[in-house]
Design an enzyme around this catalytic site. Sequence first.
Site, PDB file in Angstrom:
ATOM      1  N   LYS A   2       1.035  -0.871  -0.274  1.00 35.76           N
ATOM      2  CA  LYS A   2       0.507  -0.154  -0.080  1.00 35.76           C
ATOM      3  C   LYS A   2       1.058   1.247   0.156  1.00 35.76           C
ATOM      4  O   LYS A   2       1.799   1.302   1.045  1.00 35.76           O
ATOM      5  CB  LYS A   2      -0.641  -0.171   1.672  1.00 35.76           C
ATOM      6  N   SER A   8      -9.641   2.349   2.794  1.00 32.23           N
ATOM      7  CA  SER A   8      -9.041   3.314   1.962  1.00 32.23           C
ATOM      8  C   SER A   8      -7.678   2.068   1.031  1.00 32.23           C
ATOM      9  O   SER A   8      -7.312   2.636   0.080  1.00 32.23           O
ATOM     10  CB  SER A   8      -7.839   3.824   2.781  1.00 32.23           C
ATOM     11  N   SER A  40     -10.562  -0.154   6.966  1.00 37.00           N
ATOM     12  CA  SER A  40      -9.475  -0.464   5.496  1.00 37.00           C
ATOM     13  C   SER A  40      -8.670  -1.436   5.363  1.00 37.00           C
ATOM     14  O   SER A  40      -8.410  -1.242   4.364  1.00 37.00           O
ATOM     15  CB  SER A  40      -8.699   1.258   5.524  1.00 37.00           C
TER      16      SER A  40
HETATM   17  N1  GLN Z   1     -13.095   4.533   5.884  1.00 38.36           N
HETATM   18  C1  GLN Z   1     -12.433   5.141   7.285  1.00 38.36           C
HETATM   19  C2  GLN Z   1     -11.927   6.102   7.144  1.00 38.36           C
HETATM   20  O1  GLN Z   1     -12.405   6.826   6.265  1.00 38.36           O
HETATM   21  C3  GLN Z   1     -11.691   3.942   8.019  1.00 38.36           C
HETATM   22  C4  GLN Z   1     -10.610   4.362   6.872  1.00 38.36           C
HETATM   23  C5  GLN Z   1      -8.971   3.681   7.334  1.00 38.36           C
HETATM   24  O2  GLN Z   1      -9.406   2.302   7.852  1.00 38.36           O
HETATM   25  N2  GLN Z   1      -8.175   3.913   7.228  1.00 38.36           N
HETATM   26  O3  GLN Z   1     -11.746   6.840   7.974  1.00 38.36           O
END
Ligand code: GLN
Length: 484
Positions: A76, A151, A175
């Site tokens: 990532k 994400s 995410s």
């Molecule tokens: N979807 C969540 C957010 O927008 C979690 C994102 C994540 O786990 N990095 O913050």
Amino acid sequence: MHSKSIAELGAAMRAGEFTSVELTRHFIDRIDRLNGELNALITATPEQALAEAEAADRAIQSGKAGPLTGIPLVQKDIFCTRGVKTSCGSRMLDNFVSPYDATVVERLKQAGAVSLGKANMDEFAMGSSNETSYYGPVRNPWDRGRVPGGSSGGSAAAVAARLAAAATGTDTGGSIRQPAALCGITGLKPTYGRVSRYGMIAFASSLDQAGPMTRSAEDAALMLQAMAGFDPKDSTCADQAVPDYSAMLNDSLQGLKIGLPREYFYEGLDSDVTASIEEAIDLYKQLGAEVVEISLPNSGLAVPTYYVVAPAECSSNLSRFDGVRFGYRCDDPKDLEDLYKRTRGEGFGAEVKRRILIGTYALSAGYYDAYYLKAQKTRHLISDDFKHAFETVDVIMGPTAPTPAFALGEKVDDPVTMYLNDIYTIATNLAGLPGISIPVRAVDGLPVGLQIIGNYFNEGKLLNAAHRYQSETDWHRQIPEGFA
Ligand code: GLN
């Protein structure tokens, strides 16, 4: 070759069926042909990958290979990679080449893994659909009109479409697990502190955790084995021995106590998702598990608590992007204030700005008690719910996400609806607990994820439960059309 698991690829290379260079070329070719459709990778590093593959082949020939030697994966783009662009999905870091490797990257390199490149992601890991990336959205390999989740959407799509044997992800509020669910792969968020955060660009430091995104639990065990463990460079990394995860995969599930939280199966939950989860739970019963209903009464506080804590921490973490030290700098600043304002105004996207504004507001003197302090208290209540639950059950099961993958553009203009996608994943981050998502019965060709939550440092139990399910079913082996 690309349909094989990590364990199968490793065995084939050690048996001399093909070399890591051949395997790596095969994946590079797939990335060249197929990444255009998916936008799963921001940066491909074929030359570096082939050099690493050559070194892996030498290790294999001299009998020094471990389970990850020569296995091609993607990182990532939140992990710092020495000499390679590390963008975090943002214009702010579009020109940033990291001078060092994150601990996760270093450990996977030491284990002999080959890095094919950097995976697309929501900007600074803020999002649930991969639509906030400066590099454009990632498409879901199961239906290119739908999102892959976020994400870590690039990592999930790359693994689902077999552009890499596995990937790394990070999970602050879901995410790893939510994109794993939407793309039909296996994603494990370890206990907070299990994996070092050194060199992982910080979003919300008390919630962020790195983990593996793979085709199966068996592969996740091999990846986690290499990634986990104490790191003196991260003061929040736990000094706890790492068990042999692969050795636990086949433990019997006889007598395993599974808790089903009443609050996770509310009336409005998508009926197809409910049916898929219930079918999976029935299989666990057949494997000897005992199912009990439990209550996590403060579940409804998880999303609002998270959306105070995470923005508060991000507003502090992202203050380092000021145009002075590294990354983007605006053209011809008039003075220092102009430099800060225009750099941040031009370098950050809309969602990141929204979070910084919310966080700064929540932390400001007049509102600190009303928002931040209150959120810390509700966070405690959420952790206590789990503590009580784990006094009577071994694991908790439920859906990973409330629906299968949704359409690109469907939720992007409505942040609250988008935030609700993480309703099942966020509480475990607030409590610091581990959770895994595995693919179960698909709905209209779209994967559904079952989430299994465990007690602190109980990743072995989660991998065991996931692996036993995957030994009886083949949802995790399915490959989306056009990528076989
Ligand atoms: N979807 C969540 C957010 O927008 C979690 C994102 C994540 O786990 N990095 O913050």
